[in-house]
Design an enzyme around this catalytic site. Structure first.
Site, PDB file in Angstrom:
ATOM      1  N   SER A 237       0.701  -1.074  -0.192  1.00 49.70           N
ATOM      2  CA  SER A 237       0.083   0.019   0.013  1.00 49.70           C
ATOM      3  C   SER A 237       0.821   1.061   0.075  1.00 49.70           C
ATOM      4  O   SER A 237       1.944   1.282   0.034  1.00 49.70           O
ATOM      5  CB  SER A 237      -0.965   0.006   1.234  1.00 49.70           C
ATOM      6  OG  SER A 237      -0.108   0.084   2.470  1.00 49.70           O
ATOM      7  N   LYS A 238       0.195   2.360  -0.067  1.00 48.79           N
ATOM      8  CA  LYS A 238       1.133   3.825  -0.078  1.00 48.79           C
ATOM      9  C   LYS A 238       1.958   3.795   0.918  1.00 48.79           C
ATOM     10  O   LYS A 238       3.164   4.168   0.503  1.00 48.79           O
ATOM     11  CB  LYS A 238       0.061   4.988   0.002  1.00 48.79           C
ATOM     12  CG  LYS A 238      -0.495   5.531  -1.279  1.00 48.79           C
ATOM     13  CD  LYS A 238      -1.125   6.945  -1.055  1.00 48.79           C
ATOM     14  CE  LYS A 238      -1.410   7.326  -2.591  1.00 48.79           C
ATOM     15  NZ  LYS A 238      -2.500   8.111  -2.511  1.00 48.79           N
ATOM     16  N   ARG A 239       1.737   3.168   2.060  1.00 42.58           N
ATOM     17  CA  ARG A 239       2.756   3.575   3.049  1.00 42.58           C
ATOM     18  C   ARG A 239       3.946   2.638   3.098  1.00 42.58           C
ATOM     19  O   ARG A 239       5.029   2.866   3.718  1.00 42.58           O
ATOM     20  CB  ARG A 239       2.113   3.389   4.392  1.00 42.58           C
ATOM     21  CG  ARG A 239       2.171   1.659   5.107  1.00 42.58           C
ATOM     22  CD  ARG A 239       1.203   1.626   6.432  1.00 42.58           C
ATOM     23  NE  ARG A 239       0.566   0.430   6.118  1.00 42.58           N
ATOM     24  CZ  ARG A 239       1.031  -0.790   6.582  1.00 42.58           C
ATOM     25  NH1 ARG A 239       2.010  -0.772   7.102  1.00 42.58           N
ATOM     26  NH2 ARG A 239       0.291  -2.093   6.187  1.00 42.58           N
TER      27      ARG A 239
END
Ligand code: GLU
Length: 456
Positions: A237-239
C-alpha cells in the site's frame, strides 16, 4: 505461433509499481520471443476512469520505456463489438436473456448464501416465449457439474469446481458490456497469446475461459503473478512505497533502476542483481517467476539506483547536476572532473544535484551550520595563511596534495587541521568527496575567493 502480450490497466488511478512490473513482464516476454507487446486501456467503467489517470499511465509507461508497440486500444471504443459477441453466444445457445430485477437478484443471492449453493437464474431454462417486455441482462450459461483446470504458467494446475461459477453477466440491462466479456473479446481480437497479469485475476480466468470456449476461440496461456507485498508482508500500500511510477522519477530514481529492481521483484536469474534490459530480454521466461509474493524493499531499490547512477556516462551526470543556468566552459570542465566522485556517493539523482550545488557557480557557497562550526578563529587564520601562500595554479590533484603537504609541514600543522575547515569554506558542507580533488577542480582563484568570503 507469434507471441502477443498486453498490459491492460484500468485508468482509475496512476500507474503504480505493481502495474509497472506487470507491464515490464509482458514487455520482456514479448521481446524475448520476438513478438508484440500491446497496451489496452480498460476504460469501460466511465464513472471511475478519468482522462488524468489515462495520461498518468501513459506518462509512467513512457518514462519506464514500456509504451506499447502499437497505438493503445481504448476498450470503451469497442462496446459494439462486445455486444455483438454476447448476441452470438445468445444465438448459439451458450447464453440467455435474464429478466431478474435487482430485487429478485438480491433475494436469490441471500438464499444462495444461506444454503451455500450457487445463484441460478430461473431464466436459464425458461421458455423464451414467456419473456416479458422488460430490460434484460445477457448471462453466459455455465456448466453446472464438473470442473475446469487452468494450467497456469506460474501457479501450475489450478482447478475450480463449476458449482463455484455463477452464470456471469456479459451484457448489462443498459446494453453495456461487463469487464469479464470485454477482456475476453479484446484479448481475442488483439491476437493475445499470453495473458500475464496479477494473481488477483486468477478467479476471473476461469469465468473468462468459459466465454472463450463457448466462442471456440483459442485459450491463451495464463500467467498469474503474485502481487507485490510490503516489507512487513502485508499487501503493498502507499505506506510501503506503493507510489506512482513517476513519483519515483521525482524522487530521483532512474527508470533503468526501477525496471531492474521490479524485474528482480518476482523473477530471478541465479543470483544476478544488476541486469540490463538487453540481458533481461535474453533471459526472461515465465518459468523463473516466483510463486510467492515478493516484498518491496526501498533499500534494495535505492542500492540498485546507486549502481545505475554510478554507471552513467560523465556527460549525462554533468547534465543532471546543472540547474538550468548558462554554464561556462570552465565550470563544465570542473563538473566533468568531479562527476564520478559525486556519483560514487549518490543514492538518488537529487543527491547528485545537492552535492554538486557548490560547484556549479563561481561564487562562495552558503555555509551549513555543521560546516560553520568547523570554521573556528584558528581555522580561519590557517586558511587565510594558506590562501596567501598558494601558487597560481596546480597541474593535477596530486600537485596540490604535494604542495599542501609541504606547506603544512612548514607550518607545523597536520592535514586534519586544514582539511575539514577547507572543505567547509569551499563547499559549505561537512561531508563531500575528497577535498584534494575538490580543491584542484575549483582552482586557485576559487579557493582564494571562497576563503576570503569566510574570513570577512
Ligand atoms: N484492467 C485490469 C486491471 O487493471 C486488468 C485486466 C487484465 O489484465 O486482464 O486490474
Amino acid at each position: 505461433m507469434s507471441v502477443v502480450t498486453r498490459f491492460a490497466p484500468s485508468p482509475t488511478g496512476f500507474l503504480h509499481i505493481g502495474g509497472a512490473r506487470t507491464a515490464l513482464f509482458n514487455f520482456l516476454f514479448a521481446r524475448h520471443h520476438g513478438g508484440k507487446y500491446l497496451l489496452r486501456v480498460e476504460d469501460t467503467d466511465k464513472a471511475r476512469s478519468t482522462p488524468e489517470a489515462v495520461a498518468a499511465i501513459h506518462e509512467g509507461l513512457e518514462w519506464l520505456g514500456l509504451a506499447g508497440d502499437d497505438d493503445p486500444l481504448y476498450q470503451s471504443s469497442r462496446a459494439e463489438r462486445h455486444g455483438e459477441v454476447a448476441r452470438i453466444l445468445l444465438e448459439k445457445g451458450h447464453a440467455y436473456r435474464c429478466y431478474l430485477t435487482p430485487d429478485e437478484l438480491t433475494t436469490l443471492r441471500e438464499e444462495a448464501r444461506a444454503t451455500g449453493g450457487q445463484i441460478i437464474s430461473p431464466w436459464r431454462d425458461a421458455d423464451p416465449a414467456s419473456a416479458p417486455d422488460a430490460p434484460f441482462t445477457i448471462r453466459l450459461r455455465m456448466p453446472l457439474e464438473g470442473s475446469t483446470t487452468i494450467n497456469d504458467a506460474v501457479q501450475g494446475a489450478v482447478t475450480v469446481s463449476h458449482d463455484a461459477l455463477d452464470d456471469l453477466v456479459m451484457l448489462r440491462a443498459d446494453g453495456t458490456p461487463t469487464y469479464m466479456l470485454a477482456v475476453v473479446v479484446d484479448d481475442h481480437d488483439m491476437g493475445v497469446t499470453h495473458v500475464i497479469r496479477g494473481d488477483d485475476h486468477l478467479n476471473n480466468a476461469f469465468r473468462q475461459q468459459k466465454i472463450i470456449e463457448a466462442m471456440e476461440w483459442p485459450v491463451p496461456v495464463y500467467a498469474h503473478i503474485p502481487l507485490i507485498h510490503g516489507s512487513d508482508g502485508a499487501k503493498l500500500s502507499k505506506r510501503h512505497g506503493a507510489l506512482s511510477a513517476t513519483a519515483y522519477r521525482d524522487m530521483g530514481f532512474l527508470p533503468e533502476a526501477v525496471c531492474n529492481y521490479l524485474l528482480r521483484l518476482g523473477w530471478s536469474h541465479g543470483d544476478d542483481e544488476i541486469i540490463s534490459r538487453d540481458q533481461a530480454i535474453e533471459w526472461f521466461g515465465l518459468d523463473a517467476i516466483g510463486k510467492s509474493p515478493a516484498r518491496f524493499d526501498m533499500e534494495k531499490l535505492t542500492a540498485t539506483n546507486s549502481h545505475y547512477i554510478r554507471s552513467l556516462p560523465v556527460d549525462t551526470l554533468t547534465r543532471l547536476m546543472l540547474d538550468g543556468d548558462d554554464t561556462s566552459a570552465a565550470i563544465m570542465t570542473r563538473l566533468e572532473q568531479l562527476a564520478p566522485a559525486f556519483a560514487e556517493r549518490a543514492q538518488r539523482l537529487t543527491d547528485l544535484k545537492e552535492s554538486a550545488a557548490f560547484a556549479i557557480h563561481d561564487h562562495a557557497p552558503p555555509i551549513s551550520e555543521e560546516a560553520a562550526a568547523l570554521l573556528t578563529d584558528t581555522a580561519r587564520e590557517n586558511l587565510a595563511a594558506m590562501a596567501q601562500d598558494l601558487p597560481d595554479d596546480f597541474d593535477s590533484p596530486d600537485g596540490f596534495k604535494q604542495w599542501l603537504g609541504q606547506w603544512l609541514e612548514g607550518k607545523g600543522l597536520k592535514m586534519r587541521d586544514i582539511g575539514p575547515p577547507l572543505r567547509a569554506a569551499l563547499t559549505g558542507m561537512k561531508q563531500t568527496p575528497d577535498i584534494v580533488l575538490i580543491s584542484y577542480c575549483l582552482g586557485v582563484e576559487q579557493i582564494r575567493l571562497r576563503i576570503a568570503a569566510i574570513c570577512k
